[in-house]
Design a protein around this motif. Structure first.
Motif, PDB file in Angstrom:
ATOM      1  N   SER A 110       9.046 185.769  51.541  1.00 17.36           N
ATOM      2  CA  SER A 110       7.942 185.168  50.653  1.00 17.36           C
ATOM      3  C   SER A 110       7.464 184.085  51.646  1.00 17.36           C
ATOM      4  CB  SER A 110       8.348 184.865  49.242  1.00 17.36           C
ATOM      5  OG  SER A 110       8.769 183.546  49.370  1.00 17.36           O
ATOM      6  N   SER A 111       6.071 183.559  51.121  1.00 14.40           N
ATOM      7  CA  SER A 111       5.818 182.490  51.636  1.00 14.40           C
ATOM      8  C   SER A 111       5.862 181.259  50.986  1.00 14.40           C
ATOM      9  CB  SER A 111       4.092 182.509  52.014  1.00 14.40           C
ATOM     10  OG  SER A 111       3.436 182.695  50.526  1.00 14.40           O
ATOM     11  N   GLU A 112       6.842 181.351  50.284  1.00 15.40           N
ATOM     12  CA  GLU A 112       7.278 180.235  49.277  1.00 15.40           C
ATOM     13  C   GLU A 112       7.837 178.985  50.078  1.00 15.40           C
ATOM     14  OE1 GLU A 112      10.137 179.292  45.252  1.00 15.40           O
ATOM     15  OE2 GLU A 112       9.555 181.251  45.494  1.00 15.40           O
ATOM     16  N   PRO A 113       7.197 177.670  49.914  1.00 13.65           N
ATOM     17  CA  PRO A 113       7.754 176.591  50.676  1.00 13.65           C
ATOM     18  C   PRO A 113       8.922 176.103  49.971  1.00 13.65           C
ATOM     19  CG  PRO A 113       5.877 176.079  49.421  1.00 13.65           C
ATOM     20  CD  PRO A 113       6.071 177.554  49.126  1.00 13.65           C
ATOM     21  N   PHE A 114       9.799 175.393  50.724  1.00 20.03           N
ATOM     22  CA  PHE A 114      10.909 174.630  50.010  1.00 20.03           C
ATOM     23  C   PHE A 114      11.320 173.388  51.181  1.00 20.03           C
ATOM     24  CE2 PHE A 114      13.541 177.352  52.842  1.00 20.03           C
ATOM     25  CZ  PHE A 114      14.606 176.650  53.387  1.00 20.03           C
ATOM     26  N   GLU A 115      11.838 172.519  50.632  1.00 16.26           N
ATOM     27  CA  GLU A 115      12.460 171.333  51.397  1.00 16.26           C
ATOM     28  C   GLU A 115      14.028 171.062  51.693  1.00 16.26           C
ATOM     29  OE1 GLU A 115      11.682 166.547  51.960  1.00 16.26           O
ATOM     30  OE2 GLU A 115      11.089 167.701  49.998  1.00 16.26           O
ATOM     31  N   TRP A 116      14.290 171.380  52.899  1.00 12.68           N
ATOM     32  CA  TRP A 116      15.740 171.201  53.175  1.00 12.68           C
ATOM     33  C   TRP A 116      15.643 169.542  53.536  1.00 12.68           C
ATOM     34  CZ3 TRP A 116      20.178 173.289  52.500  1.00 12.68           C
ATOM     35  CH2 TRP A 116      21.101 172.807  53.148  1.00 12.68           C
TER      36      TRP A 116
END
Length: 192
Positions: A110-116
């Motif tokens: 998906s194009s869902e962003p997340f932060e590592w």
């Protein structure tokens, strides 16, 4: 039997391996669960523990399947609860492998962003299992052609476990459909 599938970094329940395992178990009496894991390793393990502790006896009623980072998580859970774990190209030293990934990313499916975040690396170190116990609880499926992780680290980290080393292939195990029944059978076997 309840089967908990743990996907890898940036992955999801929409991964090829997760979908193949879900389709297999849908035709059985076994319950298959594959949640979207949060980026935080601590939060991911809290979610997994909640699934396991809410239903049945962990060692007897649950089996785990972990792919890549999910294999690292599955190892920690197997040691904590005494359940079986099938590991698909599992990460062995993910804090090292993912140190260069601190920052913003999107999911693969998906194009869902997340932060590592940098603190996630310490959370990974907190989950480190130096040596497995009861190797009969583990099944390792590793590919020598894995372009992301070193299959030799996997082999050496699970001594005495049932192991199938695929010559060639890749990190995704592109021919995984050929191994679905083997992985599923390991998950539902009675522990001797």
């Amino acid at each position: 039997m309840n089967i908990l599938y743990l996907h890898g970094f940036r992955s999801s329940p929409q991964s090829m391996k997760a979908r193949l395992m879900a389709a297999h178990f849908a035709a059985t009496s076994h319950r298959f669960v594959c949640p979207q894991l949060p980026a935080s390793p601590a939060a991911a393990m809290a979610l997994a523990c909640e699934f396991i502790e809410d239903r049945g006896d962990a060692a007897r009623d649950w089996a785990l399947i972990g792919s890549s980072l999910g294999g690292y998580y599955a190892t920690w859970l197997a040691e904590r609860y005494g359940c079986r774990a099938a590991l698909l190209n599992p990460a062995v030293l993910p804090a090292d492998d993912l140190a260069g990934y601190v920052g913003e990313h999107t999911m693969y499916h998906s194009s869902e962003p997340f932060e590592w975040r940098a603190e996630h690396l310490q959370e990974l170190l907190d989950l480190r299992i130096e040596h497995i116990t009861q190797p009969e609880r583990y099944f390792l499926l590793a590919a020598t052609g894995d372009e992301v992780l070193d299959w030799r680290q996997m082999r050496d980290h699970y001594p005495g476990a049932r192991q199938h080393i695929i010559e060639g292939s890749d990190h995704a195990i592109g021919e995984f459909a050929a191994y679905v029944v083997t992985v599923a059978n390991f998950c539902v076997e009675a522990i001797r």
